[in-house]
Scaffold this motif. Structure first.
Motif, short mmCIF file in Angstrom:
data_model
loop_
_atom_site.label_atom_id
_atom_site.label_comp_id
_atom_site.label_asym_id
_atom_site.label_seq_id
_atom_site.Cartn_x
_atom_site.Cartn_y
_atom_site.Cartn_z
N GLY A 37 -31.67 57.71 74.15
CA GLY A 37 -32.86 58.42 74.57
C GLY A 37 -33.96 58.61 73.80
N VAL A 38 -34.28 57.47 73.09
CA VAL A 38 -35.46 57.55 72.18
C VAL A 38 -36.51 56.67 72.80
CG1 VAL A 38 -34.14 58.45 70.21
CG2 VAL A 38 -34.62 55.92 70.58
N PRO A 39 -37.69 56.91 72.26
CA PRO A 39 -38.67 55.77 72.63
C PRO A 39 -38.43 54.26 72.15
CG PRO A 39 -39.76 57.52 71.54
CD PRO A 39 -38.28 57.74 71.42
N ASN A 40 -38.85 53.20 72.92
CA ASN A 40 -38.53 51.94 72.80
C ASN A 40 -39.40 51.69 71.40
OD1 ASN A 40 -37.10 51.37 74.95
ND2 ASN A 40 -39.00 50.42 76.13
N GLY A 41 -38.53 50.97 70.60
CA GLY A 41 -38.98 50.59 69.40
C GLY A 41 -38.38 51.37 68.22
N THR A 42 -37.63 52.57 68.38
CA THR A 42 -36.95 53.42 67.70
C THR A 42 -35.96 52.66 66.59
OG1 THR A 42 -37.62 55.46 68.94
CG2 THR A 42 -35.97 55.59 67.00
N ALA A 43 -35.07 52.00 67.46
CA ALA A 43 -34.10 51.48 66.62
C ALA A 43 -34.34 50.43 65.59
CB ALA A 43 -33.12 50.82 67.64
N SER A 44 -35.67 49.51 66.25
CA SER A 44 -36.17 48.68 65.08
C SER A 44 -36.68 49.18 64.03
CB SER A 44 -37.16 47.55 65.93
OG SER A 44 -37.95 48.09 66.47
N ASN A 45 -36.85 50.34 63.96
CA ASN A 45 -37.61 51.04 62.75
C ASN A 45 -36.38 51.53 61.66
OD1 ASN A 45 -40.46 51.04 63.63
ND2 ASN A 45 -40.08 52.98 64.80
N TYR A 46 -35.19 51.44 62.35
CA TYR A 46 -34.17 51.83 61.46
C TYR A 46 -33.49 50.70 61.03
CZ TYR A 46 -34.88 56.70 62.16
OH TYR A 46 -35.57 58.17 62.30
N PHE A 47 -33.49 49.76 61.71
CA PHE A 47 -32.44 48.40 61.36
C PHE A 47 -33.43 47.37 61.53
CE2 PHE A 47 -30.10 51.59 63.92
CZ PHE A 47 -29.18 51.86 62.96
N ALA A 48 -33.44 46.48 60.18
CA ALA A 48 -34.05 45.29 60.06
C ALA A 48 -34.18 44.22 61.13
CB ALA A 48 -33.77 44.68 58.57
N GLY A 49 -32.86 44.16 61.67
CA GLY A 49 -32.93 43.00 62.59
C GLY A 49 -31.45 43.38 63.15
N ARG A 50 -30.93 42.27 64.42
CA ARG A 50 -29.67 42.49 65.04
C ARG A 50 -28.40 42.39 64.07
NH1 ARG A 50 -26.04 39.71 68.28
NH2 ARG A 50 -25.61 41.16 70.06
N ASP A 51 -28.61 41.40 62.85
CA ASP A 51 -27.55 41.52 61.94
C ASP A 51 -27.39 42.99 61.13
OD1 ASP A 51 -26.57 38.97 62.76
OD2 ASP A 51 -27.86 38.05 61.06
#
Length: 191
Positions: A37-51
């Motif tokens: 439930g966070v704005p798009n792009g939030t997870a990519s700010n916390y994790f450098a990539g899918r791995d």
């Protein structure tokens, strides 16, 4: 990389839910953001990539399924016998059942690890270290049996958990407690 531990944990929890529901192929930053439930792009700010997301999710799952020290302390007031091991295995099933998405996500990560060598190496280390810690704990607490006892118990319980969480109708929920009792009785020595 953003360092808000509460938000990182919430994103990891969301990743676990996505993995459990959609599988590894459905684990995208967008799906994690939506689940959290966070704005798009939030997870990519916390994790450098899918791995990185996969690795951190695996680490977070192990944190979630770690036994509650207060419950363990209570159980460990009992004599160090087969009955205590049985109680510990019932507690394991209770804990895993209570966090079904966490364990299903771990199964998804195990499958994904067959295709990703880095994830496989990390999961192998983590699970091997956990198994060794369980063996050391069992022996250190003076529970009956030896290293082999713990390994065979681990394999039996892992199989039971897999059936219980993925195809519960195969064994039936009603007989689960009796199966745990039988597993322990057949594997763990009486004294």
């Amino acid at each position: 990389m953003v360092q808000n531990p509460a938000r990182r944990a919430a994103l990891a929890d969301a990743a676990i839910e996505v993995l459990a529901r959609e599988g590894a192929r459905g684990l995208t930053f967008r799906a994690v953001d939506g689940q959290a439930g966070v704005p798009n792009g939030t997870a990519s700010n916390y994790f450098a990539g899918r791995d990185h997301l996969l690795h951190e999710t695996a680490r977070h799952i192990h944190h979630r399924i770690t036994p509650d020290p207060a419950i363990l302390d209570e159980l460990l007031r009992a004599p160090r016998d087969r009955a205590l091991v049985t109680a510990l295995m019932h507690e394991l099933i209770r804990r895993i059942t209570a966090d079904r998405p966490g364990y299903l996500a771990m199964l998804e990560l195990r499958l994904e690890a067959t295709r990703r060598p880095d994830l496989r190496a990390q999961l192998t280390r983590t699970i091997r270290d956990d198994l060794e810690a369980n063996i050391a704990y069992h022996l250190g607490e003076g529970l009956p049996g030896d290293r082999e006892t713990v390994v065979v118990l681990y394999l039996a319980m892992t199989g039971l958990i897999l059936e219980h969480l993925t195809l519960p109708e195969v064994l039936g929920v009603d007989g689960l407690a009796a199966l745990i009792d039988t597993i322990v009785a057949r594997i763990v020595p009486a004294a």
